[in-house]
Motif scaffolding. Sequence first.
Motif, PDB file in Angstrom:
ATOM      1  N   GLY A   1     -29.961 -56.187  18.209  1.00 52.32           N
ATOM      2  CA  GLY A   1     -28.936 -56.183  18.713  1.00 52.32           C
ATOM      3  C   GLY A   1     -29.068 -55.572  19.558  1.00 52.32           C
ATOM      4  N   PRO A   2     -29.499 -54.438  19.721  1.00 50.46           N
ATOM      5  CA  PRO A   2     -29.344 -52.637  20.843  1.00 50.46           C
ATOM      6  C   PRO A   2     -29.404 -52.924  21.729  1.00 50.46           C
ATOM      7  CG  PRO A   2     -31.561 -53.127  19.975  1.00 50.46           C
ATOM      8  CD  PRO A   2     -31.706 -54.245  19.532  1.00 50.46           C
ATOM      9  N   GLU A   3     -28.234 -51.862  22.509  1.00 49.22           N
ATOM     10  CA  GLU A   3     -28.291 -52.430  23.766  1.00 49.22           C
ATOM     11  C   GLU A   3     -29.207 -51.532  24.977  1.00 49.22           C
ATOM     12  OE1 GLU A   3     -24.387 -51.024  23.922  1.00 49.22           O
ATOM     13  OE2 GLU A   3     -23.738 -53.535  22.600  1.00 49.22           O
ATOM     14  N   THR A   4     -29.441 -50.393  24.503  1.00 45.13           N
ATOM     15  CA  THR A   4     -30.100 -49.678  24.605  1.00 45.13           C
ATOM     16  C   THR A   4     -31.655 -49.282  24.407  1.00 45.13           C
ATOM     17  OG1 THR A   4     -29.114 -47.156  24.601  1.00 45.13           O
ATOM     18  CG2 THR A   4     -28.179 -48.476  25.910  1.00 45.13           C
ATOM     19  N   ILE A   5     -32.812 -48.513  25.359  1.00 44.20           N
ATOM     20  CA  ILE A   5     -33.787 -48.581  24.589  1.00 44.20           C
ATOM     21  C   ILE A   5     -33.673 -47.128  23.562  1.00 44.20           C
ATOM     22  CG2 ILE A   5     -34.786 -46.377  26.940  1.00 44.20           C
ATOM     23  CD1 ILE A   5     -36.868 -48.863  24.755  1.00 44.20           C
ATOM     24  N   GLU A   6     -33.153 -45.919  24.021  1.00 45.56           N
ATOM     25  CA  GLU A   6     -32.460 -45.344  23.155  1.00 45.56           C
ATOM     26  C   GLU A   6     -31.916 -45.399  21.612  1.00 45.56           C
ATOM     27  OE1 GLU A   6     -32.604 -43.683  26.709  1.00 45.56           O
ATOM     28  OE2 GLU A   6     -30.882 -45.114  26.087  1.00 45.56           O
TER      29      GLU A   6
ATOM     30  N   SER B   1     -42.101 -49.694  28.384  1.00 43.59           N
ATOM     31  CA  SER B   1     -41.148 -50.632  29.472  1.00 43.59           C
ATOM     32  C   SER B   1     -41.113 -51.669  29.343  1.00 43.59           C
ATOM     33  CB  SER B   1     -42.356 -50.869  30.601  1.00 43.59           C
ATOM     34  OG  SER B   1     -43.703 -50.784  30.152  1.00 43.59           O
ATOM     35  N   LEU B   2     -42.127 -52.167  27.763  1.00 41.86           N
ATOM     36  CA  LEU B   2     -41.859 -53.883  27.801  1.00 41.86           C
ATOM     37  C   LEU B   2     -41.354 -53.715  26.805  1.00 41.86           C
ATOM     38  CD1 LEU B   2     -45.569 -53.691  26.226  1.00 41.86           C
ATOM     39  CD2 LEU B   2     -44.738 -55.116  27.590  1.00 41.86           C
ATOM     40  N   VAL B   3     -40.424 -52.980  25.993  1.00 46.49           N
ATOM     41  CA  VAL B   3     -39.449 -52.913  25.330  1.00 46.49           C
ATOM     42  C   VAL B   3     -38.049 -53.143  25.922  1.00 46.49           C
ATOM     43  CG1 VAL B   3     -37.511 -51.872  22.895  1.00 46.49           C
ATOM     44  CG2 VAL B   3     -40.228 -52.150  22.789  1.00 46.49           C
ATOM     45  N   THR B   4     -38.179 -51.767  26.609  1.00 46.81           N
ATOM     46  CA  THR B   4     -37.109 -52.305  28.099  1.00 46.81           C
ATOM     47  C   THR B   4     -36.852 -53.608  28.156  1.00 46.81           C
ATOM     48  OG1 THR B   4     -37.813 -49.829  28.439  1.00 46.81           O
ATOM     49  CG2 THR B   4     -35.735 -51.037  29.616  1.00 46.81           C
ATOM     50  N   GLU B   5     -37.478 -54.208  28.449  1.00 48.31           N
ATOM     51  CA  GLU B   5     -37.656 -55.699  29.347  1.00 48.31           C
ATOM     52  C   GLU B   5     -37.460 -56.562  28.390  1.00 48.31           C
ATOM     53  OE1 GLU B   5     -41.102 -55.050  32.192  1.00 48.31           O
ATOM     54  OE2 GLU B   5     -41.156 -56.854  31.017  1.00 48.31           O
ATOM     55  N   ALA B   6     -37.681 -56.330  27.402  1.00 50.34           N
ATOM     56  CA  ALA B   6     -37.080 -57.256  26.206  1.00 50.34           C
ATOM     57  C   ALA B   6     -35.982 -57.139  25.741  1.00 50.34           C
ATOM     58  CB  ALA B   6     -38.385 -57.189  24.399  1.00 50.34           C
ATOM     59  N   LEU B   7     -35.320 -56.188  26.204  1.00 53.77           N
ATOM     60  CA  LEU B   7     -33.882 -55.905  25.927  1.00 53.77           C
ATOM     61  C   LEU B   7     -32.836 -56.748  26.905  1.00 53.77           C
ATOM     62  CD1 LEU B   7     -33.972 -52.134  24.807  1.00 53.77           C
ATOM     63  CD2 LEU B   7     -33.575 -54.649  23.083  1.00 53.77           C
ATOM     64  N   ASP B   8     -33.649 -56.598  28.229  1.00 53.97           N
ATOM     65  CA  ASP B   8     -33.126 -56.965  29.004  1.00 53.97           C
ATOM     66  C   ASP B   8     -32.650 -58.703  28.486  1.00 53.97           C
ATOM     67  OD1 ASP B   8     -34.573 -54.439  31.796  1.00 53.97           O
ATOM     68  OD2 ASP B   8     -32.405 -54.002  30.233  1.00 53.97           O
ATOM     69  N   ALA B   9     -33.990 -58.879  28.688  1.00 58.27           N
ATOM     70  CA  ALA B   9     -33.617 -60.505  28.260  1.00 58.27           C
ATOM     71  C   ALA B   9     -33.278 -60.791  27.016  1.00 58.27           C
ATOM     72  CB  ALA B   9     -35.232 -60.344  28.650  1.00 58.27           C
ATOM     73  N   LEU B  10     -32.968 -60.266  25.754  1.00 55.83           N
ATOM     74  CA  LEU B  10     -32.386 -60.725  25.335  1.00 55.83           C
ATOM     75  C   LEU B  10     -30.375 -60.440  25.848  1.00 55.83           C
ATOM     76  CD1 LEU B  10     -34.085 -58.284  22.183  1.00 55.83           C
ATOM     77  CD2 LEU B  10     -33.798 -60.992  22.537  1.00 55.83           C
ATOM     78  N   ALA B  11     -30.151 -59.608  26.395  1.00 59.96           N
ATOM     79  CA  ALA B  11     -28.923 -58.844  27.350  1.00 59.96           C
ATOM     80  C   ALA B  11     -28.612 -60.504  27.772  1.00 59.96           C
ATOM     81  CB  ALA B  11     -28.731 -58.170  27.524  1.00 59.96           C
ATOM     82  N   ASN B  12     -29.588 -61.396  28.845  1.00 59.13           N
ATOM     83  CA  ASN B  12     -29.263 -62.174  28.933  1.00 59.13           C
ATOM     84  C   ASN B  12     -29.187 -63.550  28.380  1.00 59.13           C
ATOM     85  OD1 ASN B  12     -29.934 -60.867  31.670  1.00 59.13           O
ATOM     86  ND2 ASN B  12     -32.114 -61.513  31.372  1.00 59.13           N
ATOM     87  N   ILE B  13     -29.255 -63.284  27.339  1.00 61.68           N
ATOM     88  CA  ILE B  13     -29.571 -64.449  25.975  1.00 61.68           C
ATOM     89  C   ILE B  13     -28.155 -64.244  25.471  1.00 61.68           C
ATOM     90  CG2 ILE B  13     -30.524 -65.746  24.362  1.00 61.68           C
ATOM     91  CD1 ILE B  13     -32.925 -65.121  24.312  1.00 61.68           C
ATOM     92  N   LYS B  14     -27.632 -62.587  25.266  1.00 55.65           N
ATOM     93  CA  LYS B  14     -26.391 -62.858  24.605  1.00 55.65           C
ATOM     94  C   LYS B  14     -25.424 -63.119  25.466  1.00 55.65           C
ATOM     95  CE  LYS B  14     -26.973 -58.665  22.211  1.00 55.65           C
ATOM     96  NZ  LYS B  14     -26.605 -57.369  21.918  1.00 55.65           N
ATOM     97  N   ALA B  15     -25.428 -62.385  26.475  1.00 57.96           N
ATOM     98  CA  ALA B  15     -24.979 -62.987  27.313  1.00 57.96           C
ATOM     99  C   ALA B  15     -24.486 -64.840  27.831  1.00 57.96           C
ATOM    100  CB  ALA B  15     -24.516 -62.334  28.987  1.00 57.96           C
ATOM    101  N   SER B  16     -25.010 -65.194  28.073  1.00 56.40           N
ATOM    102  CA  SER B  16     -24.811 -66.566  28.187  1.00 56.40           C
ATOM    103  C   SER B  16     -24.401 -67.546  26.805  1.00 56.40           C
ATOM    104  CB  SER B  16     -26.084 -67.675  28.696  1.00 56.40           C
ATOM    105  OG  SER B  16     -27.133 -66.998  27.939  1.00 56.40           O
TER     106      SER B  16
ATOM    107  N   ASP C   1     -27.320 -41.444  14.265  1.00 56.49           N
ATOM    108  CA  ASP C   1     -27.530 -41.797  15.916  1.00 56.49           C
ATOM    109  C   ASP C   1     -26.842 -43.531  15.393  1.00 56.49           C
ATOM    110  OD1 ASP C   1     -28.686 -39.357  17.309  1.00 56.49           O
ATOM    111  OD2 ASP C   1     -27.664 -39.138  16.517  1.00 56.49           O
ATOM    112  N   TYR C   2     -25.975 -43.891  16.472  1.00 55.09           N
ATOM    113  CA  TYR C   2     -26.017 -45.034  16.562  1.00 55.09           C
ATOM    114  C   TYR C   2     -25.301 -45.975  15.388  1.00 55.09           C
ATOM    115  CZ  TYR C   2     -27.974 -44.854  20.418  1.00 55.09           C
ATOM    116  OH  TYR C   2     -28.054 -44.239  21.793  1.00 55.09           O
ATOM    117  N   LEU C   3     -25.252 -45.263  14.030  1.00 56.82           N
ATOM    118  CA  LEU C   3     -24.494 -46.101  12.867  1.00 56.82           C
ATOM    119  C   LEU C   3     -23.160 -46.284  12.258  1.00 56.82           C
ATOM    120  CD1 LEU C   3     -27.464 -45.013   9.982  1.00 56.82           C
ATOM    121  CD2 LEU C   3     -27.341 -46.562  11.138  1.00 56.82           C
ATOM    122  N   GLY C   4     -22.633 -46.146  12.344  1.00 52.77           N
ATOM    123  CA  GLY C   4     -21.494 -46.258  12.044  1.00 52.77           C
ATOM    124  C   GLY C   4     -19.982 -47.494  12.245  1.00 52.77           C
ATOM    125  N   ILE C   5     -19.165 -47.309  12.436  1.00 50.41           N
ATOM    126  CA  ILE C   5     -18.489 -49.010  11.956  1.00 50.41           C
ATOM    127  C   ILE C   5     -18.739 -49.500  13.389  1.00 50.41           C
ATOM    128  CG2 ILE C   5     -16.597 -47.601  13.609  1.00 50.41           C
ATOM    129  CD1 ILE C   5     -14.748 -49.698  11.032  1.00 50.41           C
TER     130      ILE C   5
END
Lengths: 177, 253
Positions: free
Chosen positions: B209-214, B232-247, A165-169
């Motif tokens: 640089g993942p987007e979701t916790i899954e 919960s911590l990882v989800t918060e971290a991902l949101d914060a990282l998404a903000n940096i990426k977006a900015s 999952d989540y691998l690929g192009i």
Amino acid sequence: MFFHIVLERNMQLHPRHFGPHLRDKLVAKLMKDVEGTCSGRHGFVVAITGVEDVGKGLIREGTGFVTFPVKYQCVVFRPFKGEILEAVVTMVNKMGFFAEAGPVQIFVSNHLIPDDMEFQSGDVPNYTTSDGSVKIQKESEVRLKIIGTRVDATEIFCIGTIKDDYLGIISDPGAAS
Amino acid sequence: MSGRGGKGFYSTPDGNYHSTRTGTPNGRQSPVDIIPISDSESESEDYFEETSTHSKSNGKAHSKPNGKASSDSLKTGGKTSSFSEGLMGSGKGGKGSASFSVGKGGKGSASNAKPAKSDPELKLELDMPPNSRILMDCEAAEMLQQIHEHMAILSEDPKIKIPESFDKAFQYAKEGNHFTTAKSVKQILEPLKKYGVTDGEICMIANIGPETIEEVYALVPSLKATKELNESLVTEALDALANIKASNLIEDE
């Protein structure tokens, strides 16, 4: 993955280099000998960032060369099993495709490519899904997982997979951005 | 007892489990192959790990205080020794020990069926020397940028050749870098260390640089083991990282 590590090496210097710039010459020789090399243990030595310590030189009997133990810091790149990397495809054939991530070559066998992707030969060999929506060809960026590394004295070669999952192009050079 | 048969083991009337791979035609097992297993689930998992690590290396038994065990066992055992070193490298003090199970939620809590992957396989098998520091791609890019600037001066001297691997590694670090400043990424991900997330796992998150916790749990399966602690911590971290990426993207435009 990149690491910042401290390594030690015994450098031999010919007496003709002795003088006020001995240390500079030693560092230059170290950079020439070490940067760009690869060891199975530490990976590719990408760059030396600093010299921590140069020990006392010992004169070798018979030759007159002097051996200095040098401790230096360097950035190394080493792939690990289980690591997720983004790599650029360099070659595609019916056995699979080769990709490059930094100085490391990774091979992804066709057994580790999703079953719905078929090899298409031609001018631009590629792997394409049955509906044509996803195409992996030369210069494509793919996210892959390292599942095995083979270590020689001077090279590290990896096997990867894109079947999870989540691998690929990631991006296709032919697609419009 | 049922469902434990698994990998080539069968139970005999006397309650012992024997390997099917003995090769003796009359079915009599050589003493070496008879390995009694108790009924406990967690102990059977220890068993599988023990037989495999025992043959692979003695790195654990011979660990020296100066931490050189991993390099020694690599010299003797090559690749195969990385199996046990993955455990050592994780800094949890070895398999089966109390600290290991407390830190990672316990092997005993695995499902009743045999787990698809053993714990060492879920972890990154990081066996670098003890004085090494993992660098995220963004940190490495910044370091290499400084060196590149020095090298531009040095490259005017025809005798000095810039190695090819430097260029490739520098290009890779720059292109794989989703975030511009390593410092902000470090600030966001550093607090995760207090909750059992290893340096290697933090670097993986920063590099992918993942987007979701899954996505995080799929690509870094070792974090799944401590899901309750860190979700919960990882989800918060991902949101914060998404903000940096977006900015960063907005600044580029």
